[in-house]
Design a protein around this motif. Structure first.
Motif, PDB file in Angstrom:
ATOM      1  N   ARG A 120       0.871  -1.189   0.000  1.00 54.82           N
ATOM      2  CA  ARG A 120       0.000   0.000   0.000  1.00 54.82           C
ATOM      3  C   ARG A 120       0.896   1.224   0.000  1.00 54.82           C
ATOM      4  N   ILE A 136      -4.022  -1.893  10.025  1.00 52.41           N
ATOM      5  CA  ILE A 136      -3.831  -3.047   9.128  1.00 52.41           C
ATOM      6  C   ILE A 136      -3.915  -2.606   7.666  1.00 52.41           C
ATOM      7  N   TRP A 146       2.356  -6.369  10.091  1.00 48.93           N
ATOM      8  CA  TRP A 146       1.079  -6.425   9.356  1.00 48.93           C
ATOM      9  C   TRP A 146       0.469  -7.819   9.499  1.00 48.93           C
ATOM     10  N   ILE A 324     -15.515   1.555   9.793  1.00 51.03           N
ATOM     11  CA  ILE A 324     -15.897   0.683   8.677  1.00 51.03           C
ATOM     12  C   ILE A 324     -16.995   1.360   7.858  1.00 51.03           C
ATOM     13  N   PHE A 379     -24.518  -3.821  -2.913  1.00 52.30           N
ATOM     14  CA  PHE A 379     -23.049  -3.795  -2.995  1.00 52.30           C
ATOM     15  C   PHE A 379     -22.575  -3.729  -4.452  1.00 52.30           C
ATOM     16  N   LEU A 388     -11.690  -0.108  -4.357  1.00 48.76           N
ATOM     17  CA  LEU A 388     -11.065  -0.831  -3.243  1.00 48.76           C
ATOM     18  C   LEU A 388     -10.089   0.114  -2.520  1.00 48.76           C
ATOM     19  N   ILE A 389      -9.022  -0.442  -1.924  1.00 51.68           N
ATOM     20  CA  ILE A 389      -7.975   0.434  -1.374  1.00 51.68           C
ATOM     21  C   ILE A 389      -6.805   0.276  -2.338  1.00 51.68           C
ATOM     22  N   SER A 456     -10.129  -8.778  -2.701  1.00 54.78           N
ATOM     23  CA  SER A 456      -9.717 -10.149  -2.957  1.00 54.78           C
ATOM     24  C   SER A 456      -8.239 -10.308  -2.629  1.00 54.78           C
ATOM     25  N   ARG A 460      -7.644  -8.806   1.073  1.00 56.61           N
ATOM     26  CA  ARG A 460      -9.113  -8.837   1.158  1.00 56.61           C
ATOM     27  C   ARG A 460      -9.562  -8.411   2.552  1.00 56.61           C
ATOM     28  N   CYS A 461     -10.755  -7.839   2.632  1.00 62.00           N
ATOM     29  CA  CYS A 461     -11.287  -7.379   3.920  1.00 62.00           C
ATOM     30  C   CYS A 461     -11.378  -8.552   4.909  1.00 62.00           C
ATOM     31  N   GLY A 467     -19.156  -7.676   9.050  1.00 57.18           N
ATOM     32  CA  GLY A 467     -19.800  -6.629   8.248  1.00 57.18           C
ATOM     33  C   GLY A 467     -21.150  -7.105   7.734  1.00 57.18           C
ATOM     34  N   MET A 470     -23.750  -7.536  10.659  1.00 59.30           N
ATOM     35  CA  MET A 470     -24.260  -6.281  11.208  1.00 59.30           C
ATOM     36  C   MET A 470     -25.194  -5.606  10.224  1.00 59.30           C
TER      37      MET A 470
HETATM   38  C1  HEM Z   1     -19.955  -3.358   4.890  1.00 63.15           C
HETATM   39  C2  HEM Z   1     -18.871  -3.731   5.426  1.00 63.15           C
HETATM   40  C3  HEM Z   1     -17.497  -3.694   4.809  1.00 63.15           C
HETATM   41  C4  HEM Z   1     -17.085  -3.512   3.515  1.00 63.15           C
HETATM   42  C5  HEM Z   1     -17.935  -3.297   2.278  1.00 63.15           C
HETATM   43  C6  HEM Z   1     -15.639  -3.585   3.511  1.00 63.15           C
HETATM   44  C7  HEM Z   1     -14.854  -3.470   2.377  1.00 63.15           C
HETATM   45  C8  HEM Z   1     -13.477  -3.529   2.382  1.00 63.15           C
HETATM   46  C9  HEM Z   1     -12.664  -3.418   1.198  1.00 63.15           C
HETATM   47  C10 HEM Z   1     -13.171  -3.257  -0.225  1.00 63.15           C
HETATM   48  C11 HEM Z   1     -11.367  -3.513   1.590  1.00 63.15           C
HETATM   49  C12 HEM Z   1     -10.131  -3.425   0.676  1.00 63.15           C
HETATM   50  C13 HEM Z   1      -9.804  -4.788   0.118  1.00 63.15           C
HETATM   51  C14 HEM Z   1      -8.709  -4.767  -0.933  1.00 63.15           C
HETATM   52  O1  HEM Z   1      -7.940  -3.802  -1.010  1.00 63.15           O
HETATM   53  O2  HEM Z   1      -8.647  -5.764  -1.699  1.00 63.15           O
HETATM   54  C15 HEM Z   1     -11.355  -3.662   3.025  1.00 63.15           C
HETATM   55  C16 HEM Z   1     -10.226  -3.784   3.785  1.00 63.15           C
HETATM   56  C17 HEM Z   1     -10.245  -3.917   5.144  1.00 63.15           C
HETATM   57  N1  HEM Z   1     -11.365  -4.052   5.952  1.00 63.15           N
HETATM   58 FE1  HEM Z   1     -13.268  -4.031   5.382  1.00 63.15          FE
HETATM   59  N2  HEM Z   1     -15.212  -3.817   4.785  1.00 63.15           N
HETATM   60  C18 HEM Z   1     -16.306  -3.900   5.612  1.00 63.15           C
HETATM   61  C19 HEM Z   1     -16.328  -4.179   6.963  1.00 63.15           C
HETATM   62  C20 HEM Z   1     -15.212  -4.354   7.734  1.00 63.15           C
HETATM   63  C21 HEM Z   1     -15.224  -4.717   9.144  1.00 63.15           C
HETATM   64  C22 HEM Z   1     -16.471  -5.001   9.969  1.00 63.15           C
HETATM   65  C23 HEM Z   1     -13.906  -4.758   9.537  1.00 63.15           C
HETATM   66  C24 HEM Z   1     -13.319  -5.106  10.871  1.00 63.15           C
HETATM   67  C25 HEM Z   1     -13.935  -5.251  11.993  1.00 63.15           C
HETATM   68  C26 HEM Z   1     -13.088  -4.435   8.384  1.00 63.15           C
HETATM   69  C27 HEM Z   1     -11.714  -4.363   8.382  1.00 63.15           C
HETATM   70  C28 HEM Z   1     -10.942  -4.167   7.248  1.00 63.15           C
HETATM   71  C29 HEM Z   1      -9.478  -4.112   7.288  1.00 63.15           C
HETATM   72  C30 HEM Z   1      -8.588  -4.209   8.527  1.00 63.15           C
HETATM   73  C31 HEM Z   1      -9.043  -3.963   5.959  1.00 63.15           C
HETATM   74  C32 HEM Z   1      -7.626  -3.861   5.451  1.00 63.15           C
HETATM   75  C33 HEM Z   1      -7.093  -5.235   5.064  1.00 63.15           C
HETATM   76  C34 HEM Z   1      -5.638  -5.196   4.610  1.00 63.15           C
HETATM   77  O3  HEM Z   1      -5.223  -4.236   3.973  1.00 63.15           O
HETATM   78  O4  HEM Z   1      -4.932  -6.180   4.878  1.00 63.15           O
HETATM   79  N3  HEM Z   1     -13.909  -4.205   7.307  1.00 63.15           N
HETATM   80  N4  HEM Z   1     -12.659  -3.684   3.489  1.00 63.15           N
END
Ligand code: HEM
Length: 524
Positions: A120, A136, A146, A324, A379, A388-389, A456, A460-461, A467, A470
């Protein structure tokens, strides 16, 4: 040491003493292998590199920056994709940026070259707010911390056993939301704000529920909400300093100063909660305290000999997962208001599954297949993170026949893919039925590169299960307990605005009308 090294090569050193006739054969073989490797390296070095992807020219120094607009970056990227194809480049200042928008090329990034694209490049604001990329999402893939933090979150904190153990906390918050809405029956409610606060409280309770109760808890929750809202605004602003690091020192938009103030407030808040938690730890444990994630993190902090030990900044960084995306409830409600026939089907399913006089429980959720299809469709059309990120390439690689040089920023335009007419029938139509034809075909795990609202691969998240739980719990409860109507004279507006996440441009305000047979069903 030297001895070990020598013994490792002894077969080579001793080879000349062998009298069995194998020596000439093996020596010639070795020479042939060396020769072939040399020739291959020479050929590879001379082979012309694949070209850079095509893309718009832009202006000197600024690149394509002045033409982006930033209000809806995913739409601008989608338009450019229509002109330059599924992989193109643009210069943002002196940063080479590559945008990818086809499932097969996404696969090359997140599957075939996942490790190389797992880096990143955190924006300045993210580095500051996460206590120096100690969270993270913005920490480097190559950093061992990480891996450790991700394991702590995904395996220790969000295990199925822990999520089940926290059910009472989730239930209590959802019931509280229903009760609050009931008290405001007949008045317009900002649905996005309601979802944001409920999710924040819900996660807050799971993270530090044991430490905070009563007035103190309410005060911290209020302050947390206030700071989080300020943070979302600042994080959503494009920062010139990220694009031109040479002038970052001037902080022309004041983003760095603003975010530092927010971090300071977060820090004070987190430290007060941590202190409180440490002081109450000796008290008799209640069931609420047993599932307090803060305690789990603090134990890992205290146990410095453990391979999973965490520094205090890492503990704070992980606590930042409270941020989130909370926009999906608002989008889903807006789409249901726009499509009354779909709303009716959801309500019918809720009555069939839950009954007339029961309140909704989490065990009902897997049986709500139509509501789950509504969520998937929401979605698809309104992914909270449509790009995404962004990832960063750790080495130069060829994708789709083009070179992506080391250090490039890579966006995966999921919005383009989620609305591509070559993949989806009538892609702009909100039609949950498309997810019912083959249940399980499109899940959230990111194995089908046509549909990836949670990303992915290695990045991936990790919060998918929580999520999903909830979101469907909140949505099902709002739809089960109330009828909703638009305030007099207000029109539905489904346009979007992309900052940190894709939000509705105009907040959705709806008036609740009680739907359940008895008022006790609205009380906690
Ligand atoms: C509606 C709910 C959520 C959506 C749509 C969502 C979506 C995403 C997406 C698109 C990414 C980036 C994945 C990528 O770059 O390939 C991400 C990363 C992440 N999400 Fe979520 N997320 C949700 C809920 C949550 C929840 C509930 C948590 C934790 C309690 C969470 C923690 C994280 C973390 C820590 C990352 C970074 C992962 C990394 O870079 O290793 N997310 N999420």
């Amino acid at each position: 040491m030297l001895q070990t090294a020598c013994s490792s090569f002894s077969w080579l050193l001793n080879v000349g003493n062998q009298k069995d006739g194998l020596f000439p054969a093996s020596f010639s073989f070795l020479v042939a292998i060396l020769g072939i490797s040399l020739l291959y390296s020479f050929w590879k070095a001379r082979k012309p590199m694949a070209p850079l992807p095509p893309g718009p020219r832009g202006l000197p120094i600024l690149g394509y920056l002045p033409f982006l607009g930033f209000d809806n970056l995913h739409l601008v990227f989608t338009e450019l994709g229509g002109v330059y194809g599924p992989i193109y480049k643009l210069w943002l200042g002196n940063k080479l940026t590559v945008v990818i928008s086809s499932p097969s090329l996404v696969k090359e990034v997140v599957r075939d070259h996942d490790i190389a694209f797992s880096e990143r490049e955190p924006p300045i604001a993210a580095q500051i707010i996460t206590f120096g990329s100690n969270d993270i999402a913005f920490d480097s893939y190559s950093s061992p911390s990480w891996r450790n933090k991700r394991k702590v979150l995904a395996t220790d904190m969000l295990s199925n056993a822990n999520l089940n153990a926290c059910y009472d906390l989730r239930r209590e918050q959802v019931m509280k939301m229903v009760e609050d809405v009931y008290e405001n029956v007949g008045k317009p409610i900002d649905i996005g704000e309601l979802a944001f606060c409920t999710l924040l409280n819900l996660i807050g309770k799971m993270v530090w529920g044991g430490a905070l109760r009563g007035e103190k808890g309410t005060a911290v929750e209020g302050r947390f909400k206030e700071i989080s809202s300020q943070m979302v605004v600042l994080m959503g602003k494009p920062n010139i300093s990220d694009i031109f690091p040479a002038i970052a020192w001037f902080d022309m938009q004041g983003i760095k100063r603003g975010i530092k103030k927010i971090r300071q407030s977060f820090n004070e808040l987190l430290e007060s909660v941590i202190e409180l938690r440490m002081n109450t730890v000796t008290e008799k444990e209640t069931s609420e305290q047993k599932f307090d994630f803060l305690q789990l993190l603090l134990d890992l902090h205290k146990n410095q000999d453990s391979p999973s030990s965490l520094t205090m900044n890492q503990v704070k960084g992980i606590l930042m997962v409270q941020q989130i995306p909370s926009t999906t409830t608002e989008w889903a409600m807006a789409e249901l208001m726009q499509h009354p026939e779909i709303m009716e089907k959801v309500k019918k399913e809720l009555t069939d599954v839950v009954g007339v006089n029961d309140i909704i429980e989490e065990f009902h959720l897997p049986n709500l297949s139509y509501l789950n299809a509504v969520i998937k469709e929401t979605f698809r059309l309104h992914p909270p993170l449509p790009l995404l990120i962004p990832r960063c390439s750790a080495q130069s690689l060829t994708v789709g026949g083009y070179t992506i040089p080391k250090g490039s920023k890579v966006f995966l335009n999921m919005w383009f893919i989620h609305t591509d007419p070559n993949i989806w029938d009538n892609p702009s139509e909100f039609r949950p039925e498309r997810f019912l034809d083959e249940p399980g075909k499109f899940d959230f795990l990111g194995n089908d590169f046509r549909y990836m609202p949670f990303g992915s691969g290695r990045r991936r998240c990790p919060g998918i299960t929580l999520g999903e739980k909830m979101l469907s719990f909140i949505l099902a409860s709002l739809l089960r307990s109330f009828e909703w109507k638009l305030p007099q004279g207000e029109q539905l507006d489904l346009s979007s605005k992309f900052g940190f996440v894709m939000k509705k441009k105009k907040p959705l305000r709806l008036i609740p009308i009680p739907r359940l047979s008895h008022h006790v069903l609205y009380k906690k």
